[in-house]
Design an enzyme around this catalytic site. Structure first.
Site, PDB file in Angstrom:
ATOM      1  N   ASP A 171      20.795 -16.276 -14.186  1.00 12.92           N
ATOM      2  CA  ASP A 171      21.549 -17.508 -14.859  1.00 12.92           C
ATOM      3  C   ASP A 171      20.413 -18.370 -15.504  1.00 12.92           C
ATOM      4  O   ASP A 171      20.379 -19.224 -16.146  1.00 12.92           O
ATOM      5  CB  ASP A 171      22.125 -18.360 -13.728  1.00 12.92           C
ATOM      6  N   SER A 172      19.036 -17.939 -15.409  1.00  9.71           N
ATOM      7  CA  SER A 172      18.078 -18.454 -16.157  1.00  9.71           C
ATOM      8  C   SER A 172      18.382 -18.249 -17.816  1.00  9.71           C
ATOM      9  O   SER A 172      17.797 -19.256 -18.578  1.00  9.71           O
ATOM     10  CB  SER A 172      16.781 -17.813 -16.226  1.00  9.71           C
TER      11      SER A 172
ATOM     12  N   GLU B 286      11.164 -16.375  -4.532  1.00  9.84           N
ATOM     13  CA  GLU B 286      10.822 -16.927  -5.577  1.00  9.84           C
ATOM     14  C   GLU B 286       9.776 -18.065  -5.180  1.00  9.84           C
ATOM     15  O   GLU B 286      10.049 -19.058  -4.387  1.00  9.84           O
ATOM     16  CB  GLU B 286      11.949 -17.498  -6.165  1.00  9.84           C
TER      17      GLU B 286
ATOM     18  N   GLU C 144      21.975 -17.401  -4.469  1.00 10.93           N
ATOM     19  CA  GLU C 144      20.808 -18.351  -3.911  1.00 10.93           C
ATOM     20  C   GLU C 144      21.040 -19.063  -2.539  1.00 10.93           C
ATOM     21  O   GLU C 144      22.241 -19.285  -2.384  1.00 10.93           O
ATOM     22  CB  GLU C 144      20.382 -19.145  -4.737  1.00 10.93           C
TER      23      GLU C 144
ATOM     24  N   LYS D 220      23.407 -11.106  -7.280  1.00  9.99           N
ATOM     25  CA  LYS D 220      22.479 -12.097  -6.651  1.00  9.99           C
ATOM     26  C   LYS D 220      23.150 -13.489  -6.360  1.00  9.99           C
ATOM     27  O   LYS D 220      23.410 -13.905  -7.349  1.00  9.99           O
ATOM     28  CB  LYS D 220      21.134 -12.034  -7.423  1.00  9.99           C
TER      29      LYS D 220
HETATM   30  O1  KIV Z   1      18.035 -16.701 -12.949  1.00  9.94           O
HETATM   31  C1  KIV Z   1      17.015 -15.953 -12.997  1.00  9.94           C
HETATM   32  O2  KIV Z   1      16.333 -15.533 -13.863  1.00  9.94           O
HETATM   33  C2  KIV Z   1      16.616 -16.119 -11.556  1.00  9.94           C
HETATM   34  C3  KIV Z   1      15.263 -15.779 -11.508  1.00  9.94           C
HETATM   35  C4  KIV Z   1      14.234 -17.199 -11.561  1.00  9.94           C
HETATM   36  C5  KIV Z   1      14.640 -15.204 -10.106  1.00  9.94           C
HETATM   37  O3  KIV Z   1      17.206 -16.312 -10.628  1.00  9.94           O
END
Ligand code: KIV
Length: 308
Positions: free
Chosen positions: A60-61, A197, A130, A128
């Site tokens: 989601d980055s 992280e 969080e 994934k």
């Molecule tokens: O969205 C992402 O790229 C991430 C990383 C920063 C771990 O979750």
């Protein structure tokens, strides 16, 4: 400049098969480091796959790296699934992890299963999410639905409001112990792997040693089962003065692209572009008609531009 040699044991030719959760487990068992980068589009996925990167995170980055948003909170499933499909199409061997965006799993188990399932239907191999103990129940629900789930603890960007910004986590002994509790809860809930992280290496190492599942790090030091970096950080493909301490920048895509655009603009302004090899020749008068082809591939001298 010659192309760098991929690390032994991890070249594309040696990786004839698709990476799966079993491959990732085996890498850990053999003490081999897994490699991972973020990918949000088809070409990046193809290039990383060809380079032998073990897993790709459709992170989601993308909110920040691709969409120019200030944080990851403003991206949703609609956008994430577009990126996920593109990456899944490009990843022949690499394992693909879809990142559940803010509010796609926090509210209920049903939401979590439905949205995780949408990533799998889009071609991802896993998802994934969080959080530690407080989302263990969601991890259990998704795992029970047959979905491979990667946990993510330490600095969790979807919680920057609570964390007070992008701050290193697990710096004290007490904070590291809480992270270990989170890690255990996720493993117990069925997570197949864990991402940590932005923690000191000691905190990550303690978790890696304690858990059976693969433990990966981004900014968590060397003592983990593999490393993830954000590809835009690695490639220098971002706007502004972003210099994460934990990434070695291996390319200057910003400069390469800006220079190419400037050269292009100059070549249009000084009429060097388009040149004859970029034109389409008009077809000679004929009864058959036909499709226009680049002038350079045709013997005719006609230089009238035709749309293909
Ligand atoms: O969205 C992402 O790229 C991430 C990383 C920063 C771990 O979750």
């Amino acid at each position: 400049m010659s192309a760098p040699t991929p690390a032994a044991g991890n070249t594309p030719s040696q990786r004839a098969h698709k990476v799966t959760v079993v491959t990732l487990r085996d890498l850990k068992a053999r003490g081999e480091r897994a490699t991972a980068v973020t990918a949000y589009d088809y070409p990046t996925a193809v290039f990383a796959d060809r380079a032998g990167v073990d897993w790709l995170l459709v992170g989601d980055s993308a909110a920040m790296t691709v969409l120019g948003l200030p944080n990851t909170l403003g991206i949703g499933m609609t956008e994430m699934l577009v990126f996920a499909r593109a990456v899944a199409r490009g990843a022949r061997h690499s394992f693909v992890v879809g990142d559940l965006p803010f509010l796609s799993y926090q509210v209920s188990d049903e939401d979590a299963i439905r949205n995780a399932g949408a990533f799998i239907a889009a071609g991802c191999d896993a998802v994934k999410c969080e959080g530690g103990r407080r989302i263990a129940q969601r991890v259990r629900a998704m795992s029970d639905a047959g979905i491979a789930v990667m946990g993510h603890i330490g600095l969790t960007p979807q919680a920057i409001g609570q964390l007070g910004g992008y701050r290193v986590q697990g710096r004290t002994r007490a904070a590291a112990a809480l992270l270990l509790d989170d890690a255990r809860a996720l493993q117990d809930a069925g997570a197949f792997s864990l991402l940590i992280e932005a923690t000191p290496p000691e905190a990550a190492e303690q978790i890696r040693d304690d858990l059976d599942i693969p433990v990966y790090g981004i900014g968590a030091g060397p003592d983990v089962d593999g490393q993830l970096v954000i590809s835009h950080d690695l490639l220098g493909n971002f706007v502004g003065d972003v210099k994460p301490r934990f990434v070695s920048r291996l390319a200057d895509v910003d400069k390469v692209v800006t220079t190419a655009f400037a050269d292009y603009a100059a070549s249009v302004r000084n009429r060097k572009f388009p040149a004859p090899e970029h034109w389409y020749a008009a077809l000679p008068e004929s009864k058959s008609g036909g499709t226009a082809r680049p002038a350079s591939k045709r013997p005719e001298r006609a230089r009238t531009v035709a749309r293909a």
